[in-house]
Design a protein around this motif. Structure first.
Motif, short mmCIF file in Angstrom:
data_model
loop_
_atom_site.label_atom_id
_atom_site.label_comp_id
_atom_site.label_asym_id
_atom_site.label_seq_id
_atom_site.Cartn_x
_atom_site.Cartn_y
_atom_site.Cartn_z
N UNK A 64 19.14 -2.58 29.05
CA UNK A 64 17.64 -2.25 29.15
C UNK A 64 16.99 -1.90 30.43
N UNK A 65 17.29 -2.65 31.17
CA UNK A 65 16.67 -2.53 32.52
C UNK A 65 17.23 -1.26 33.49
N UNK A 66 18.38 -1.09 33.09
CA UNK A 66 19.19 0.00 33.68
C UNK A 66 18.38 1.27 33.11
N UNK A 67 18.45 1.19 31.65
CA UNK A 67 17.67 2.59 30.97
C UNK A 67 16.10 2.53 31.33
N UNK A 68 15.55 1.51 31.65
CA UNK A 68 14.17 1.73 32.14
C UNK A 68 13.83 2.34 33.35
N UNK A 69 14.67 1.76 34.29
CA UNK A 69 14.79 2.47 35.77
C UNK A 69 15.13 3.91 35.64
N UNK A 70 16.01 4.19 34.95
CA UNK A 70 16.51 5.45 34.61
C UNK A 70 15.29 6.44 34.25
N UNK A 71 14.68 5.74 33.19
CA UNK A 71 13.32 6.56 32.68
C UNK A 71 12.31 6.79 33.62
N UNK A 72 12.22 5.72 34.53
CA UNK A 72 11.16 6.05 35.62
C UNK A 72 11.63 6.93 36.54
N UNK A 73 12.82 7.08 36.89
CA UNK A 73 13.30 8.11 37.72
C UNK A 73 13.23 9.24 37.34
N UNK A 74 13.71 9.61 35.95
CA UNK A 74 13.31 10.86 35.41
C UNK A 74 11.90 11.26 35.18
N UNK A 75 11.23 10.30 34.95
CA UNK A 75 9.55 10.83 34.92
C UNK A 75 9.16 11.15 36.39
N UNK A 76 9.60 10.47 37.53
CA UNK A 76 9.09 10.82 38.74
C UNK A 76 9.84 12.40 39.07
N UNK A 77 11.20 12.73 38.77
CA UNK A 77 11.60 13.80 39.03
C UNK A 77 11.09 14.99 38.37
N UNK A 78 10.59 14.70 36.82
CA UNK A 78 9.79 15.65 36.03
C UNK A 78 8.47 15.95 36.64
N UNK A 79 7.67 14.87 37.20
CA UNK A 79 6.58 15.07 37.95
C UNK A 79 6.56 15.95 39.18
N UNK A 80 7.86 15.60 39.95
CA UNK A 80 7.85 16.21 41.29
C UNK A 80 8.33 17.84 40.88
N UNK A 81 9.10 18.01 39.81
CA UNK A 81 9.20 19.53 39.52
C UNK A 81 8.20 20.09 38.99
N UNK A 82 7.19 19.48 38.15
CA UNK A 82 5.98 20.23 37.95
C UNK A 82 5.14 20.58 39.12
N UNK A 83 5.01 19.74 39.91
CA UNK A 83 4.28 19.94 41.09
C UNK A 83 4.66 20.84 41.90
N UNK A 84 6.23 21.13 42.05
CA UNK A 84 6.70 22.08 42.67
C UNK A 84 6.39 23.66 42.08
N UNK A 85 6.51 23.52 40.78
CA UNK A 85 6.17 24.77 39.82
C UNK A 85 4.87 25.12 39.96
N UNK A 86 3.68 24.25 40.05
CA UNK A 86 2.49 24.49 40.29
C UNK A 86 2.17 25.23 41.72
N UNK A 87 2.89 24.62 42.71
CA UNK A 87 2.97 25.27 43.94
C UNK A 87 3.42 26.66 44.09
N UNK A 88 4.61 26.74 43.51
CA UNK A 88 4.83 28.15 43.45
C UNK A 88 4.16 29.12 42.94
N UNK A 89 3.59 28.79 41.59
CA UNK A 89 2.58 29.62 40.77
C UNK A 89 1.52 29.94 41.72
N UNK A 90 0.80 28.97 42.53
CA UNK A 90 -0.20 29.26 43.37
C UNK A 90 0.20 30.27 44.53
N UNK A 91 1.42 30.03 44.94
CA UNK A 91 1.80 30.74 46.18
C UNK A 91 2.03 32.26 45.73
#
Length: 327
Positions: A64-91
């Protein structure tokens, strides 16, 4: 005297030995020993079962702990990806950011344009807050601190202007707080924070304490007035809509005209929502400005850091809640 019988001279040791050698007693000894071994065996089996259960529980906990940590990491990656997409859209110029064209862009998709502008505002706000935190930790002078504080205050003015423009395009989107995280929306008041909540500050001088108490009281009174106004508007709007339902049962020309008139009244009342939002943002802006006048530059800097940290924790709470293990 009678002679002693030979039978009465039998040794006690012989009697004990004979008793032990009797078949019945030997069987009892064997049964007793077997019972002891059985109890020991049952005890060992229970201990082994408990140990196996503990190992299985520990294994599941690690998974459970491993799955929780993995979900947090996935959420962080999705957030980073979204920020990058927004940045590319602005550019690429997809979102128009100049104040001259902002009202025009709102007419096409006001909610999307405002969400994008707010994301950019928040990114710059976090950068300014980090700059302020570094200056405070480095014990920078008042002149340097004042420069950063003024920059952050001016940046707050920008978001209030952006919200005003967004409300003209879609006041429901701004009031509902859909541009914020779920945890932030739980504490939302008329499209933003409660001004009176800003005024829980560090130890102050007697004069400062008096000024902050007066500011808090006036802010709460203004908040109560706006909240009561919103409740009255909602009640009035509900009554108008209920009346229009009752008049729409028949298809006669008179009823249709009555229905259209009541819906026009409802639309007029909805138009006051924008005014409520503008007044709430004005109160937030004025409270920040009054707080800055009462406090010293260093106190203002610390107050802005506290406000920013509170909002950051609410956003982090939303991410943690969404990424929690769902059993």
């Amino acid at each position: 005297m009678a002679e002693a019988s030979p039978r009465t001279e039998t040794s006690t040791d012989d009697t004990d030995e004979n008793l032990m050698l009797e078949p019945g007693n030997a069987a009892l000894a064997v049964v007793s020993d077997s019972s002891d071994r059985s109890r020991d065996k049952n005890g060992d089996q229970k201990t082994m079962r408990r140990l196996a259960q503990n190992r299985e529980a520990a294994r599941k906990s690690r998974l459970r702990k491993k799955a929780y940590v993995q979900q947090l990491e996935n959420s962080r990656l999705k957030l980073t990806q979204l920020e990058q997409e927004l940045q590319r859209a602005r550019q690429q110029g997809i979102f128009i950011s100049s104040s001259a064209d902002q009202s025009h862009s709102m007419s096409g998709n006001g909610a999307l344009a405002f969400d994008t502008e707010y994301a950019r505002w928040l990114e710059e706000h976090n950068r300014q807050v980090n700059e302020l935190r570094a200056a405070v930790n480095a014990r920078a002078g008042d002149t340097e601190l004042r420069s950063v504080v003024e920059k952050i205050m001016s940046h707050y003015d920008d978001i209030f202007k952006q919200k005003g423009n967004a409300a003209k395009a879609d006041v429901f989107h701004v009031l509902s707080g859909m541009w914020k995280t779920p945890a932030e929306r739980c504490f939302l008041w008329l499209g933003g924070f409660r001004p009176s909540e800003l005024l829980k500050l560090e130890p102050l001088t007697e004069q400062q304490l008096s000024g902050i108490c007066n500011l808090q009281q006036s802010s709460q009174q203004a908040e109560d007035a706006l909240s009561q106004g919103m409740e009255a508007l909602q009640q009035s709007l509900a009554e108008t809509l209920a009346g229009s339902i009752g008049s729409s049962g028949s298809g006669s020309t008179g009823n249709v005209a009555n229905y259209m008139g009541q819906m026009a009244m409802a639309m007029g009342k909805l138009g006051t929502l924008e005014n409520f939002l503008r007044q709430a943002d004005n109160l937030r802006q004025q409270t920040l400005q009054q707080m800055q006048r009462i406090l010293t530059t260093r106190q203002s800097a610390r107050a802005l850091l506290v406000i920013s940290d509170y909002s950051s924790r609410l956003r982090a709470l939303s991410s943690l809640w969404l990424a929690r293990p769902k059993e």
